[in-house]
Structures are given as structure tokens and as C-alpha cells.
Design a protein around this motif. Structure first.
Motif, PDB file in Angstrom:
ATOM      1  N   GLN A 500       1.234  -0.920   0.067  1.00 20.64           N
ATOM      2  CA  GLN A 500       0.068   0.195  -0.223  1.00 20.64           C
ATOM      3  C   GLN A 500       0.811   1.156  -0.146  1.00 20.64           C
ATOM      4  N   LEU A 501       0.249   1.914  -0.668  1.00 17.50           N
ATOM      5  CA  LEU A 501       1.557   3.464   0.009  1.00 17.50           C
ATOM      6  C   LEU A 501       1.490   3.968   0.540  1.00 17.50           C
ATOM      7  N   ALA A 502       2.894   3.970   0.625  1.00 16.97           N
ATOM      8  CA  ALA A 502       2.673   4.457   2.260  1.00 16.97           C
ATOM      9  C   ALA A 502       2.929   6.291   2.441  1.00 16.97           C
ATOM     10  N   PRO A 503       2.585   6.994   3.282  1.00 14.63           N
ATOM     11  CA  PRO A 503       2.918   7.836   3.948  1.00 14.63           C
ATOM     12  C   PRO A 503       3.455   8.939   3.076  1.00 14.63           C
ATOM     13  N   GLY A 504       4.026   9.945   2.614  1.00 14.35           N
ATOM     14  CA  GLY A 504       4.234  11.353   1.771  1.00 14.35           C
ATOM     15  C   GLY A 504       4.497  10.049   0.396  1.00 14.35           C
ATOM     16  N   ALA A 505       4.414   9.466  -0.168  1.00 17.38           N
ATOM     17  CA  ALA A 505       5.223   8.713  -1.179  1.00 17.38           C
ATOM     18  C   ALA A 505       4.986   9.697  -3.217  1.00 17.38           C
ATOM     19  N   ARG A 506       5.475   9.714  -3.119  1.00 19.68           N
ATOM     20  CA  ARG A 506       4.768  10.313  -4.982  1.00 19.68           C
ATOM     21  C   ARG A 506       3.742   9.289  -4.925  1.00 19.68           C
ATOM     22  N   ARG A 507       3.173   9.118  -6.640  1.00 23.76           N
ATOM     23  CA  ARG A 507       2.837   8.187  -6.874  1.00 23.76           C
ATOM     24  C   ARG A 507       3.113   8.524  -8.872  1.00 23.76           C
ATOM     25  N   GLY A 508       2.860   7.381  -9.219  1.00 26.73           N
ATOM     26  CA  GLY A 508       3.239   7.834 -10.997  1.00 26.73           C
ATOM     27  C   GLY A 508       2.662   6.531 -11.264  1.00 26.73           C
ATOM     28  N   LEU A 509       1.891   6.973 -12.919  1.00 25.67           N
ATOM     29  CA  LEU A 509       1.022   6.109 -13.566  1.00 25.67           C
ATOM     30  C   LEU A 509       1.307   6.172 -14.724  1.00 25.67           C
ATOM     31  N   VAL A 510       0.332   5.361 -15.559  1.00 21.54           N
ATOM     32  CA  VAL A 510       0.099   6.049 -17.437  1.00 21.54           C
ATOM     33  C   VAL A 510      -1.683   5.673 -17.544  1.00 21.54           C
ATOM     34  N   PRO A 511      -1.925   6.031 -18.192  1.00 22.89           N
ATOM     35  CA  PRO A 511      -3.594   5.812 -19.042  1.00 22.89           C
ATOM     36  C   PRO A 511      -3.791   4.472 -19.023  1.00 22.89           C
ATOM     37  N   HIS A 512      -5.215   3.911 -18.136  1.00 24.58           N
ATOM     38  CA  HIS A 512      -5.089   2.853 -17.702  1.00 24.58           C
ATOM     39  C   HIS A 512      -4.205   2.041 -17.397  1.00 24.58           C
ATOM     40  N   GLY A 513      -3.242   2.831 -16.594  1.00 25.47           N
ATOM     41  CA  GLY A 513      -2.709   1.369 -15.811  1.00 25.47           C
ATOM     42  C   GLY A 513      -2.429   1.777 -14.216  1.00 25.47           C
ATOM     43  N   PRO A 514      -1.769   0.878 -13.503  1.00 31.90           N
ATOM     44  CA  PRO A 514      -1.861   0.656 -12.066  1.00 31.90           C
ATOM     45  C   PRO A 514      -0.944   1.641 -11.441  1.00 31.90           C
ATOM     46  N   PRO A 515      -1.796   2.275 -10.329  1.00 35.49           N
ATOM     47  CA  PRO A 515      -0.520   3.709  -9.973  1.00 35.49           C
ATOM     48  C   PRO A 515       0.488   2.763  -9.069  1.00 35.49           C
ATOM     49  N   ARG A 516       2.024   3.545  -9.697  1.00 35.47           N
ATOM     50  CA  ARG A 516       3.369   3.406  -9.052  1.00 35.47           C
ATOM     51  C   ARG A 516       3.139   4.402  -7.437  1.00 35.47           C
ATOM     52  N   TYR A 517       4.724   3.974  -6.668  1.00 34.92           N
ATOM     53  CA  TYR A 517       4.524   4.679  -5.775  1.00 34.92           C
ATOM     54  C   TYR A 517       6.458   4.783  -5.615  1.00 34.92           C
ATOM     55  N   THR A 518       6.687   5.319  -5.232  1.00 35.88           N
ATOM     56  CA  THR A 518       7.878   5.883  -4.135  1.00 35.88           C
ATOM     57  C   THR A 518       8.347   5.177  -2.991  1.00 35.88           C
ATOM     58  N   ALA A 519       6.577   5.109  -2.295  1.00 37.28           N
ATOM     59  CA  ALA A 519       7.091   4.219  -1.473  1.00 37.28           C
ATOM     60  C   ALA A 519       6.455   3.133  -0.548  1.00 37.28           C
ATOM     61  N   TYR A 520       6.545   2.182  -0.552  1.00 32.10           N
ATOM     62  CA  TYR A 520       5.128   1.316  -0.083  1.00 32.10           C
ATOM     63  C   TYR A 520       5.231   0.580   1.944  1.00 32.10           C
TER      64      TYR A 520
END
Length: 662
Positions: A500-520
Motif C-alpha cells: 500500500q501507499l506509504a505516507p508522503g510517497a509520490r505516485r506515478g502511472l500511465v493511462p489505464h495502468g495501475p499506480p506506482r509509488y516511490t514508497a510502500y
């Protein structure tokens, strides 16, 4: 979810929130999120089989197997079957599923896909498909001979195929079979998760496309224009009086007085201008922090600049905020004015703010933060001004008493009013030269950094690489949990891994794709024959490092309840902006003594500033790739059935074995 849930609530609360949206290729920085304009998950109407195959494979590699299953199923059971597609279809069906999830219909689909593959010519995909079939057959029968055959065949596959099979069959193979397969793998998971230059490249996924820097026009903080009428009148009077000196006899005393008067005025003007230029340059460089309080609230530029400077803070720099406040204020003034005029998106200039912050940090604490030495006061300027004034007064007295020219009085009075204004006007023009020169030099440096940064982002990882690194991280953390708990593979019945998303992490994703995070925050739950071991760690995805491990061990008979709630809260980002809804899904596992042993909170919504066509789609993608969808049925069964869960799991395996054999 199943009907066995202990409770299901919708709770409305107020909460602040800070997350957003990312994508693959190069994108826009939403301070906390990045959106990339890559079309790797986009299937247009009428797309051919090759394009649908490409997107299906991207979904499978990206951790969204249900989408891949649908697309590969259409290709395999349509008019475009191939050994490669049947292989990936089977992996998609099996991925993120346990025995209880494999219905008779799904098993029939797997068998039909194998029949299609078996009718096609032999190639590497067919051999990989056969290995999957043999592993499943071994899991079904637990036959030692079949185990040897399946493991040996697995060891002959390429490292890429081994990774795929291990990843997508992880919930079906037990601990002993997994140990056998890992012994045959061509590389170590702990080392492979850093492959592809991950440490240098992963963080680039969360950086937006850089926009060219705007030309810097220095802000001139000059003195307010005073009423110059007295200065103009004084200058006219002094000039007329000076001209009238030459009417009459031209004596030696006249020429001597004029020479002293002119020389004194020239010296006063020259050094007065130098001193005033120095004062103006200091005023231009030393912007005060009070300007920050003039606005009703921080702007997006202010927030992003503050974030960049916090991240660039040198280690042990206790006075960093005070040291950099002038530079930060100057940047805010510059870009609030420039972006306000152009309408440019501030997130495209994050790279520029980062560069300025690093630039200041490199000079801490012994150098001027502006990078240029502070203008030094001209030596003895004030003394030269005083000397010039004395010479001018001496010349006036010589004219008044020796040459008998009464015009010396209006010359002195007029000059008294005219000289300061003349000095200020000339000094203002000269003072503008230095900041303009520095601005041009700074602009050239910014352009050079822009070109450098574009080259740095050229090897940005694609979404499937991000998914693979995360899958390897989860496999490594599971292995570490087994090792730390001294759990034998034969005792491991099942496991779940939830990220799961860690507090303060940034998110990145592509159209129709799942989110990725800098920290989990990664939760590993090992379900053994003797009890449960739950481990939770903080994973810095950009470096692969994990820390702050917490773990608990407890028996099945100590579990009291499991609950799932969907929380809908009202959040307000900025005063004056409309409120919006924030949705979270929260799972809790409690023990008989009331202790909350496992708590997993998963955010489902996204920020309003993210350009997403279908928010419900993103919610499903986030839930699917977090591992919670696969984990919840297992955890619910464990919570409600206690130790009997192990027997139930064996029954499920037997039912699946029966369906497989038919």
C-alpha cells in the motif's frame, strides 16, 4: 468480497489528503504525482491481434492479470491462437489466484488452451507452457517423480520465463515446491531486483516532462520616485547662474573658482553614483521574507519551491531555512509573476526548482546563496564624496569673495537640490546592468541544465519494469520473512503479500495502468501449520531498501474477527475550493484480547487534478495490484474458521485436483 465479512460500514469523516496521478513516458508533475502520456495500455476500436497481444502482455507484466486474461482469451479462443498466447493466457488465469478461486470454468479454459497449444508446432513457448502444466500436475498429485520432472524442466527455461512462472504461480505452489523451483532459478531474486540499473532509473518514473526555462527578467526593487520638481527647478537655477558667471571680466580668481566648483561637483557625482549603485544592488539581492505574507495563501509555485528546498536540505543544516529564505522568496516572486502571465503548468518546472535548491545547498554554509559574490562597497566612496563637496564649496567661496560673483549662492542652493536626484537617476540605470548580466548568465545555466535533465530522463523505466521490480521486492520480502521466522517450507500452507501507499510517497502511472509509488508499506502474512506470522516493512521503491520491520506471531485460535470497511470522507484541499470525496478501503484483523494485529488501509480515489477518463477503472486497478483482492478471501477464511482453515485449504486443493483430472 464474500458473505463472511464480519462487518461492512460506510463511515463519513473529515480528513486532509495529498495524493495524485502518474503515468509512463514523460508527463506532468502534480507535486505528489506524475502523469505520463504513454499508450501502452490503450486498445483502440478495431485494433489488430498484434496490438491486442501487446496490450495484454503489458497488463500481465504490469500486474493486472484479469485484463490480460480477457484479452488473451479473446485471441486464443478466437481466430488468432498461438503457442505464445496460450502460454500467457494460462499465466493470466492462474496469476493472483488460489485454489479456491479456480472454478471449474477456469480449469476448463486452461485445459482447452493446452489442447490448442498441443496441436501447434513445437517451440520455446510450447515448452514453457508444458512446464506450467507439469508444475500444476505436480501440485495436484504431489507425486515425487512428477516433481523431479517438473523442476528439471523448469530449470531448463530461460531466466525470463522462470521469473514469469514463479511470479504468477506463487499463490498455487506450496512452500516445498517453491523451494525446489527457486533452487533451479538462473539468478537470485535478492540480486535480480536491482537489475536494469534500478537505483538510478526507478526514481525517474516519478519525474514529469521538463518544460524549457522561461527567460529571467530581474525584478527591480528601486526607490520610489520622489517629487522632482524642486530638483528640476534647482538644476535650472544653478545652470543659469553658472552660465552668467562668464558675463563680465574674466579674472584669475574666476577661473580658479570655476575649476574648483566643477571639480568638486564631478567628484561628488562620480563617487555618489558608485555608492548609490552599491546600495541599490544590495537592495536588489536582499529580498526580504515579508513578501511571502502579502498573498492570501501559498500558491502552487510556493508549495513546490518549499518542497524542493526541503528535499535539498544538506545534512545537519540546522539554519537551512534561514539561510535559503531570501533565495526562496526571490524564486517565488519570479515564477509567480512569470507563470501567472504565461499560464504555464508549474509542475513542468519542478526540475528547475530542484536545480535551484541543489545549487543553493552546494554553497551552504560558507558561500553566498546567490552564487555571485555580494557587490563590495567602493573603497572610500563616502570620503571622496565629502572631499568633493569641500572642493565645490571652496570654489563657490572663491567665486563669491575673490571674484565678486554673487551667482555662487544660487549655484550652491540649486546644486543642493539637483545633485542627489541626478545621482539617483544615473545610479538606477547603472544598477540595472548587474542584475541583467547575472540574469542572462543564469538563463544560460538553466538552459544547460534543461538539456542535461532531458538526457537524464531518456532512460526512464517503462511501466512493466516498475511492476517487475515490485514483484521481485515482494518475493524477496517474503523470503526474508520466512528466514527471520525460521519457518520451514514444508510448514508454509499459504501466504499473502499486500502493498500500500506509504505516507508522503509520490505516485506515478500511465493511462489505464495501475499506480506506482516511490514508497510502500508492505505486509507479508505467512500462514503456517502452527499459526500466523505477520511482518510489515517500509519499502523505499526507488532504492529497493526496506526498514522499520515490525512482526507478530499468533495462533489461529487467538483470532477474534476480521472486518472490511469502505470509508468515504470529505476532504478540503485549499480554502475557497469546493470539497471533494476521499474513499478508502480498510481491512482489520483483531485478536481475542482486543489487539488490532493487522490493519491495511488502501486508498481508492485519485486527485481531482489528474486527467483520468474513468476513475472507477483506476480504483479497480489500484485494488488489483495492491494484493488486497487476492488476500482478502484468504484472511477472511482464516479469521472465521481458525485452525480449521488448514483443513479447508486441503479440501479446496482436493476439489481442484478432481476438477483438473476430469
Amino acid at each position: 468480497m464474500t458473505e463472511d465479512l464480519a462487518d461492512f460500514d460506510v463511515d463519513n469523516q473529515n480528513v486532509a489528503s495529498d495524493n495524485a496521478y502518474v503515468e509512463q513516458q514523460i508527463g506532468v508533475q502534480y507535486v505528489e504525482s506524475v502523469y505520463h502520456e504513454t499508450k501502452i495500455y490503450t486498445v483502440d476500436k478495431g485494433a489488430g491481434p498484434d496490438r491486442r497481444h501487446e496490450v495484454a502482455l503489458a497488463y500481465l507484466a504490469g500486474g493486472v492479470p484479469r485484463r490480460a486474461e480477457e484479452l488473451f482469451g479473446d485471441l486464443v479462443f478466437g481466430s488468432h491462437p498461438s503457442t505464445e498466447r496460450t502460454y500467457y493466457y494460462v499465466l493470466a488465469v492462474l496469476s493472483e489466484r488460489g485454489f479456491g478461486d479456480l472454478t471449474a470454468e477456469l480449469v476448463a479454459g486452461i485445459r482447452d488452451a493446452w489442447k490448442i497449444c498441443d496441436s501447434l508446432p513445437e517451440d520455446r513457448w510450447k515448452r514453457a507452457h508444458r512446464v506450467v502444466w507439469e508444475i500444476l500436475d505436480h501440485v495436484r498429485s504431489a507425486d515425487a517423480q512428477r516433481s523431479f520432472t517438473a523442476v528439471a524442466a523448469f530449470g531448463r527455461l530461460s531466466a525470463e520465463r522462470q521469473d514469469e512462472i514463479s511470479r504468477h504461480l506463487s499463490m498455487l505452489v506450496d512452500g516445498l515446491v517453491e523451494q525446489q523451483l527457486n533452487a533451479e532459478r538462473k539468478h537470485e531474486v535478492s540480486a535480480e531486483r536491482f537489475s536494469g540499473n534500478r537505483i538510478d532509473r526507478a526514481k525517474k518514473f516519478f519525474e514529469p516532462n521538463p518544460a524549457p526555462p522561461p527567460r529571467y527578467e530581474p525584478r527591480m526593487l528601486l526607490r520610489e520616485a520622489k517629487d522632482r520638481r524642486r530638483a528640476i527647478i534647482g538644476a535650472v537655477v544653478a545652470a543659469l547662474a553658472f552660465a552668467s558667471l562668464f558675463f563680465g571680466a574674466k579674472t584669475f580668481s574666476l577661473w580658479g573658482g570655476v575649476l574648483l566648483l566643477v571639480t568638486g561637483c564631478v567628484v561628488m557625482a562620480r563617487y555618489g553614483i558608485e555608492h548609490t549603485v552599491h546600495l541599490l544592488n544590495l537592495a536588489l539581492r536582499r529580498d526580504t521574507a515579508e513578501v511571502e505574507g502579502e498573498q492570501s495563501g501559498p500558491t502552487p509555485v510556493d508549495k513546490l519551491i518549499e518542497r524542493c528546498f526541503r528535499e535539498a536540505r544538506p545534512e545537519y543544516a540546522k539554519d537551512w531555512p534561514r539561510y535559503a529564505i531570501g533565495y526562496r522568496t526571490r524564486l517565488k516572486q519570479r515564477f509567480n509573476a512569470q507563470i501567472g502571465r504565461s499560464g504555464q503548468d508549474v509542475r513542468e518546472l519542478k526540475w528547475l526548482f530542484d536545480w535551484h535548491a541543489r545549487r543553493v545547498a552546494e554553497r551552504w554554509p560558507h558561500h553566498d546563496p546567490y552564487g555571485q559574490p555580494e557587490p563590495t562597497a567602493p573603497g572610500g566612496a563616502r570620503l571622496w564624496q565629502a572631499a568633493g563637496a569641500l572642493v565645490a564649496v571652496a570654489g563657490s567661496l572663491l567665486l563669491l569673495f575673490a571674484a565678486q560673483r554673487l551667482q555662487a549662492v544660487p549655484i550652491l542652493v540649486g546644486g543642493w537640490f539637483a545633485m542627489p536626484t541626478l545621482v539617483e537617476v544615473v545610479a538606477a540605470g547603472r544598477a540595472a546592468l548587474l542584475p541583467r548580466k547575472e540574469a542572462n548568465e543564469l538563463f544560460e545555466e538553466e538552459k544547460a541544465e534543461y538539456q542535461r535533465w532531458r538526457k537524464v530522463l531518456a532512460d526512464r523505466p517503462i511501466d512493466s519494469e516498475m511492476a517487475r521490480w515490485l514483484a521481485l521486492d515482494k518475493a524477496h520480502l517474503k523470503a526474508e520473512a520466512l528466514r527471520a521466522g525460521n519457518i520451514a517450507e514444508r510448514d508454509l500452507v499459504s501466504h499473502v503479500v499486500i502493498n500500500q501507499l506509504a505516507p508522503g510517497a509520490r505516485r506515478g502511472l500511465v493511462p489505464h495502468g495501475p499506480p506506482r509509488y516511490t514508497a510502500y508499506l508492505v505486509t507479508v502474512i505467512l500462514l503456517t501449520r502452527h499459526g500466523v506470522r505477520a511482518s510489515r516493512v517500509y519499502l523505499d521503491f526507488t532504492t529497493g531498501e526496506f526498514k522499520n520491520e515490525n512482526w507478530d506471531v499468533f495462533g489461529y485460535d487467538r483470532i477474534a474477527s476480521a472486518s472490511l470497511r469502505v470509508l468515504e470522507r470529505t476532504a478540503k484541499k485549499v480554502p475557497g475550493e469546493p470539497s471533494r470525496k476521499v474513499r478508502n478501503r480498510e481491512f482489520k484483523l483483531r485478536l481475542l484480547d482486543g489487539a488490532e494485529i493487522i490493519r491495511i488501509n488502501e486508498r481508492l480515489d485519485i486527485e481531482d487534478d489528474a486527467e483520468v477518463d474513468d476513475k472507477a477503472e483506476l480504483e479497480r486497478l489500484a485494488a488489483a495490484t495492491s494484493g488486497m483482492d487476492a488476500a482478502l478471501p484468504v484472511l477472511e477464511a482464516v479469521a472465521h474458521q481458525g485452525p480449521a482453515w488448514i483443513d479447508l485449504e486441503r479440501d479446496r486443493r482436493a476439489l481442484w485436483s478432481h476438477a483438473w483430472s476430469e
